[in-house]
Design a protein around this motif. Structure first.
Motif, short mmCIF file in Angstrom:
data_model
loop_
_atom_site.label_atom_id
_atom_site.label_comp_id
_atom_site.label_asym_id
_atom_site.label_seq_id
_atom_site.Cartn_x
_atom_site.Cartn_y
_atom_site.Cartn_z
N THR A 1 5.68 7.14 1.18
CA THR A 1 6.82 7.80 1.81
C THR A 1 6.91 7.57 3.31
O THR A 1 7.86 8.01 3.94
N PHE A 2 5.91 6.88 3.89
CA PHE A 2 5.92 6.69 5.34
C PHE A 2 5.42 5.30 5.68
O PHE A 2 4.48 4.78 5.07
N SER A 3 6.07 4.71 6.68
CA SER A 3 5.64 3.38 7.14
C SER A 3 5.86 3.29 8.65
O SER A 3 6.90 3.70 9.16
N LEU A 4 4.85 2.76 9.34
CA LEU A 4 4.96 2.52 10.78
C LEU A 4 4.67 1.04 11.03
O LEU A 4 3.55 0.59 10.84
N CYS A 5 5.72 0.30 11.42
CA CYS A 5 5.57 -1.13 11.70
C CYS A 5 5.36 -1.34 13.19
O CYS A 5 6.15 -0.86 14.01
N THR A 6 4.27 -2.05 13.53
CA THR A 6 3.90 -2.32 14.92
C THR A 6 3.94 -3.82 15.17
O THR A 6 3.60 -4.61 14.29
N ALA A 7 4.34 -4.20 16.39
CA ALA A 7 4.50 -5.62 16.72
C ALA A 7 3.16 -6.34 16.72
O ALA A 7 2.14 -5.83 17.21
N PHE B 1 13.65 0.30 0.56
CA PHE B 1 13.35 1.64 1.07
C PHE B 1 12.94 1.63 2.55
O PHE B 1 12.49 2.63 3.08
N CYS B 2 13.04 0.46 3.21
CA CYS B 2 12.68 0.32 4.63
C CYS B 2 11.23 0.72 4.89
O CYS B 2 10.92 1.38 5.89
N LEU B 3 10.35 0.30 3.98
CA LEU B 3 8.92 0.57 4.13
C LEU B 3 8.12 -0.67 4.49
O LEU B 3 6.98 -0.58 4.92
N ASP B 4 8.73 -1.86 4.29
CA ASP B 4 8.05 -3.12 4.59
C ASP B 4 8.37 -3.57 6.01
O ASP B 4 9.37 -3.16 6.60
N PHE C 1 3.35 -5.61 11.64
CA PHE C 1 2.42 -5.26 10.57
C PHE C 1 2.43 -3.76 10.34
O PHE C 1 2.81 -2.99 11.23
N ASN C 2 2.05 -3.36 9.13
CA ASN C 2 1.99 -1.94 8.79
C ASN C 2 0.75 -1.30 9.40
O ASN C 2 -0.37 -1.49 8.92
N GLU C 3 0.96 -0.56 10.48
CA GLU C 3 -0.16 0.16 11.08
C GLU C 3 -0.52 1.36 10.23
O GLU C 3 -1.70 1.72 10.09
N VAL C 4 0.51 2.01 9.65
CA VAL C 4 0.31 3.11 8.70
C VAL C 4 1.27 2.87 7.55
O VAL C 4 2.43 2.49 7.77
N ARG C 5 0.83 3.10 6.33
CA ARG C 5 1.71 2.87 5.19
C ARG C 5 1.26 3.68 3.99
O ARG C 5 0.08 3.68 3.64
N ASN C 6 2.21 4.44 3.39
CA ASN C 6 1.98 5.05 2.09
C ASN C 6 3.30 5.04 1.33
O ASN C 6 4.23 4.32 1.72
N GLY D 1 15.18 7.40 -0.41
CA GLY D 1 14.16 7.98 0.46
C GLY D 1 14.25 9.49 0.54
O GLY D 1 13.36 10.14 1.10
N GLY D 2 15.35 10.06 0.00
CA GLY D 2 15.51 11.51 0.01
C GLY D 2 16.42 11.99 1.12
O GLY D 2 16.54 11.34 2.17
N SER D 3 17.06 13.10 0.91
CA SER D 3 18.03 13.62 1.88
C SER D 3 17.38 14.14 3.16
O SER D 3 18.02 14.19 4.20
N GLU D 4 16.10 14.51 3.08
CA GLU D 4 15.42 15.02 4.27
C GLU D 4 15.13 13.90 5.26
O GLU D 4 15.28 14.07 6.47
N ARG D 5 14.73 12.71 4.74
CA ARG D 5 14.44 11.55 5.59
C ARG D 5 15.02 10.32 4.92
O ARG D 5 14.30 9.51 4.32
N PRO D 6 16.35 10.14 5.01
CA PRO D 6 16.98 8.97 4.39
C PRO D 6 16.33 7.68 4.85
O PRO D 6 16.00 7.53 6.03
N CYS D 7 16.12 6.75 3.90
CA CYS D 7 15.50 5.46 4.21
C CYS D 7 14.13 5.65 4.86
O CYS D 7 13.70 4.81 5.66
N HIS D 8 13.48 6.77 4.52
CA HIS D 8 12.15 7.12 5.04
C HIS D 8 12.11 7.14 6.57
O HIS D 8 11.07 6.88 7.17
N GLY D 9 13.26 7.43 7.17
CA GLY D 9 13.32 7.55 8.62
C GLY D 9 13.37 6.23 9.36
O GLY D 9 13.34 6.21 10.59
#
Length: 362
Positions: free
Chosen positions: A197-203, A181-184, A190-195, A147-155
């Motif tokens: 490099t970024f993922s937001l999982c909402t209940a 990569f902790c994006l799923d 469910f993925n409210e936002v997903r690309n 995920g990169g050193s700036e945001r390991p595991c995409h945060g």
């Protein structure tokens, strides 16, 4: 060509060697993480000591003379030693060993590098003795985490070995996330936002096992205890409406979202549909229906007496009654007999003794 026995012995030997190497590698990774942690502890304590001594001086009788003659306390070797002496607990072998082994590095940084390299942890642990890595990197070569050193595991997780010379860089995902990569999202999110490099999982809604949105109409699959209705939304299954009831005879069923519970009937009931004496299907023994509520039967007020022995009284209690001897009487051999007064008891005893004595003389 080796015999079968020799081949087996060679195979066992190679297996043992492999296990030893695996054990050494595993312990080495653990040691690298532990060593970095010790170094971090030392530099943190150094910074605390630096703050603690910020307003101190030599403590002698003539501070101005001491600072002119011995150099200022702020940058003095005395202040350095006072800080170093407090870096470790006396019981911490690893900490004390590291400080003793690298004491000259602290002196070098204190007198020559402190101004140019104010971050002691970075200069000492990462760049000089190389037991740690910069945040977001891991391993002997300080490679970037997934995920990169700036945001390991995409945060959305923790990188194994992050900031140390150990670990494998794999992600341990936070709750709600999964995947390399902790994006799923895990089930129930469910993925409210997903690309990329970024993922937001909402209940999901509480009724959904899996879903594409936040409402009970967005369920892909209902949870156990829920079912699809005519509008393809997940709704609660009322287990208490089933026949026969899922509960025991002396219990009533209480429906809850996605489940149910069984509660004990009131003691006045023989079977019930809910809590309290007004929810009885029938009254328990010793109780009677009075305008829809099971109430205690006063057996002592019945036309036919229930306590029939002479000198006996009836005492009512919840759901039953007791037969006891009246005041001044006591039970003997199943009968209520009058209690003797103390004086008469003594006379009776004396009479019995006299009769016994006369009997012996005769």
């Amino acid at each position: 060509m080796l015999s079968t026995g020799s081949q087996l012995r060679l195979l066992r030997l190679l297996s043992c060697v492999a296990l030893v190497l695996l054990f050494q590698v595993t312990n080495s990774k653990k040691d690298l993480k532990s060593t970095c942690s010790t170094c971090r502890q030392i530099t943190d304590n150094f910074n605390k000591g630096f703050e603690r001594t910020a307003k101190q001086n030599f403590g002698g009788g003539n501070t101005a003379w001491e600072e002119r003659t011995l150099s200022k306390y702020e940058t003095s070797e005395i202040r350095l030693m006072e800080i170093v002496e407090e870096l470790c607990d006396s019981s911490s072998f690893d900490c004390n060993h590291m400080v003793e082994e690298h004491e000259d590095h602290f002196e070098t940084w204190w007198f020559k590098r402190k101004t140019k390299h104010p971050d002691l942890h970075k200069w000492f642990c990462i760049e000089t003795i190389k037991v740690c890595c910069p945040k977001g990197t891991f391993g002997p070569d300080c490679n970037a985490c997934l995920g990169g050193s700036e945001r390991p595991c995409h945060g959305n997780g923790n990188c194994d070995g992050d900031g140390t010379r150990g670990g494998n860089g794999k992600c341990s995902c936070d709750n709600a996330y999964r995947g390399e990569f902790c994006l799923d999202c895990i089930d129930g999110y469910f993925n409210e936002v997903r690309n990329d490099t970024f993922s937001l999982c909402t209940a999901c809604d509480t009724s959904c096992k899996t879903c594409t949105g936040a409402t009970n109409q967005d369920c892909d699959e209902c949870k156990e205890g829920w079912e699809d209705d005519d509008q393809e939304a997940c709704v609660d299954v009322n287990e208490c409406a089933k026949d026969p009831s899922p509960c025991e005879e002396d219990q009533y069923c209480l429906n809850t979202d996605g489940s149910y519970s069984c509660k004990g009937c009131d003691k006045t009931c023989s079977g019930c549909t809910g809590a309290g004496p007004d929810k009885c299907q029938a009254c328990a023994s010793g109780y009677q229906d009075a305008e829809g509520t099971c109430t205690d039967i006063d057996e002592c007020s019945q036309p036919e007496p229930v306590c029939t022995r002479e000198h006996e009284e009836c005492v009512n209690n919840k759901g039953s009654y007791l037969c006891i001897c009246s005041s001044g009487y006591e039970e003997q051999d199943g009968e209520c007999v009058q209690k003797l007064e103390p004086e008469k008891e003594e006379e009776s005893e004396t009479s019995e003794t006299t009769t016994s004595t006369h009997g012996e003389e005769l």
